[in-house]
Design a protein around this motif. Structure first.
Motif, mmCIF file in Angstrom:
data_model
loop_
_atom_site.group_PDB
_atom_site.id
_atom_site.type_symbol
_atom_site.label_atom_id
_atom_site.label_comp_id
_atom_site.label_asym_id
_atom_site.label_seq_id
_atom_site.Cartn_x
_atom_site.Cartn_y
_atom_site.Cartn_z
ATOM 1 N N LYS A 25 5.143 -5.686 -3.311
ATOM 2 C CA LYS A 25 4.485 -6.128 -4.535
ATOM 3 C C LYS A 25 4.541 -7.570 -4.681
ATOM 4 O O LYS A 25 5.509 -8.238 -4.175
ATOM 5 C CB LYS A 25 5.070 -5.389 -5.746
ATOM 6 N N CYS A 107 -4.278 -0.049 -6.919
ATOM 7 C CA CYS A 107 -2.981 0.145 -6.694
ATOM 8 C C CYS A 107 -2.075 -0.388 -7.753
ATOM 9 O O CYS A 107 -2.006 -1.690 -7.821
ATOM 10 C CB CYS A 107 -2.350 0.078 -5.281
ATOM 11 N N ARG A 115 -1.399 3.896 -10.785
ATOM 12 C CA ARG A 115 -1.028 4.814 -9.918
ATOM 13 C C ARG A 115 -1.561 4.051 -8.370
ATOM 14 O O ARG A 115 -2.251 3.104 -8.537
ATOM 15 C CB ARG A 115 -1.937 6.126 -9.842
ATOM 16 N N HIS A 116 -1.267 4.432 -7.477
ATOM 17 C CA HIS A 116 -1.504 4.408 -5.916
ATOM 18 C C HIS A 116 -2.653 5.280 -5.858
ATOM 19 O O HIS A 116 -2.545 6.231 -5.128
ATOM 20 C CB HIS A 116 -0.482 4.222 -4.897
ATOM 21 N N TYR A 131 -4.730 1.531 4.102
ATOM 22 C CA TYR A 131 -5.129 0.703 2.747
ATOM 23 C C TYR A 131 -4.886 -0.734 3.026
ATOM 24 O O TYR A 131 -3.793 -1.196 3.186
ATOM 25 C CB TYR A 131 -4.511 1.150 1.700
ATOM 26 N N THR A 156 1.565 -3.480 -10.352
ATOM 27 C CA THR A 156 1.377 -4.138 -8.926
ATOM 28 C C THR A 156 0.328 -5.133 -8.972
ATOM 29 O O THR A 156 0.182 -6.461 -8.600
ATOM 30 C CB THR A 156 1.145 -3.045 -7.869
#
Length: 359
Positions: A25, A107, A115-116, A131, A156
């Protein structure tokens, strides 16, 4: 030779090949500093160039056995944040894709439930993924998303592109397609971003031999000449990395100069979008890989409105393409889950299996 082993090549300055199990992050101090920073390219690059998330790809292998046989289904989809988990998994299942070239995936963004979304979709379909981060979002998103998610915060702040695969991912790289800072220098304050337009490329191990798959997202704040420049940068990297392997490229090319009436451009799209001439000069074919339909769709909030265009494309080199399709990106009620439809095709080797397997 792996992609990473070629990165000493001075002709590949815009390629990143570090793979990690999870992208770190950004520090909270980054967002605070970005609020105070001047809107200059120098300040953008100071904040972004060394950020770990821009200098690695998150890679996870598929848990299930890879497909057997020479015929594969390849799809490309701009998922418009990938907000809708269950219907997105259903659309991917309906496409039958072994490989999905995915663009606009979040993400840790409030607008998509923090969520991712790539990891969720890959997990739901038993696929691996690579990704990469295209932008670090400094706010909640566009004007609609800021209204819808007022008072929320991003966990994030990543927005990027991905490649999902049932096949083993042997190599993965991120290819920067422009000089960045477009959404730092010229964007509403609430939608300011750090980052670069980019592609995610990987060498995939198919039963008939390896090939290169590439997920591409060209800049939306652009014109035909700028899109052609981005494609030229992409192809320069592809020609150095592919080493003679077959290649499939797909994604959102933002080809806004192609009128909704395919009769006006289907026979000669390069007259409107010169990126097609660049692709042809590098021996990429598009006619067997695509249908004539537009790939835009109106979301439930009424945007975007017609006229629509075909923005999304699949290109192949060294592979035989067939059975192209454009699939409606809608849920079971018929509501759009993205402002782009999904496109797909079959591919099979042009050469013999033995010839491919020897690489």
């Amino acid at each position: 030779m792996s992609f990473a082993e070629r990165l000493g090549d001075p002709l590949l300055p815009n390629v990143v090949a570090s793979a990690v199990p999870a992208l770190p992050k950004p520090p909270a101090a980054l967002f605070e500093e970005a609020e105070r920073a001047e809107l200059t390219r120098a300040e953008h690059d100071r904040l972004a160039l060394d950020l770990p998330a821009f200098n690695a790809l998150e890679v996870k292998q598929a848990p299930l056995a890879a497909p057997s046989g020479p015929l594969l289904r390849i799809a490309a989809w701009n998922a418009e944040r990938l907000k809708h988990r269950a219907p997105s998994a259903a659309l991917l299942a309906a496409s039958g894709a072994d490989v999905l070239l995915l663009t606009e995936t979040d993400c840790g963004m409030a607008r998509s439930g923090n969520r991712h979304t790539t990891a969720d979709l890959a997990g739901d379909r038993g696929m691996g993924y690579a990704y990469g981060v295209e932008f670090v979002e400094l706010g909640l998103g566009d004007d609609r998303e800021r209204r819808w998610h007022r008072g929320e915060s991003n966990r994030t702040g990543f927005h990027g592109n991905a490649l999902l695969s049932r096949l083993p991912i042997e190599d993965a790289v991120l290819i920067r397609l422009d000089d960045g800072a477009v959404w730092w220098l010229d964007a509403p304050k609430g939608q300011r971003r750090l980052g670069w337009r980019m592609a995610v490329a990987a060498r995939l191990a198919a039963a008939s031999g390896p090939f290169i798959a590439i997920s591409v997202h060209l800049e939306s704040k652009s014109d035909p000449a700028d899109r052609a420049r981005q494609v030229a940068r992409l192809l320069a990297a592809v020609d150095r990395l592919a080493d003679g392997l077959p290649v499939v490229i797909g994604g959102d090319f933002n080809t806004k100069a192609l009128d909704a009436d395919a009769a006006l451009w289907w026979d000669d799209p390069a007259a409107h979008e010169p990126l097609f001439a660049a692709m042809a000069a590098s021996d990429f074919d598009w006619r067997a890989s695509n249908t004539r339909e537009t790939t835009m769709r109106t979301l439930p909030d009424g945007k975007p409105q017609r006229p629509f265009h075909r923005l999304d494309w699949l290109f192949t080199r060294g592979l035989a393409a067939s059975h192209p399709a454009t699939l409606a990106a809608v849920d079971e009620k018929g509501d759009a889950i993205s402002d782009h439809d999904l496109i797909a095709m079959h591919v099979s080797p042009e050469k013999s299996t033995d010839d491919f397997a020897s690489r």
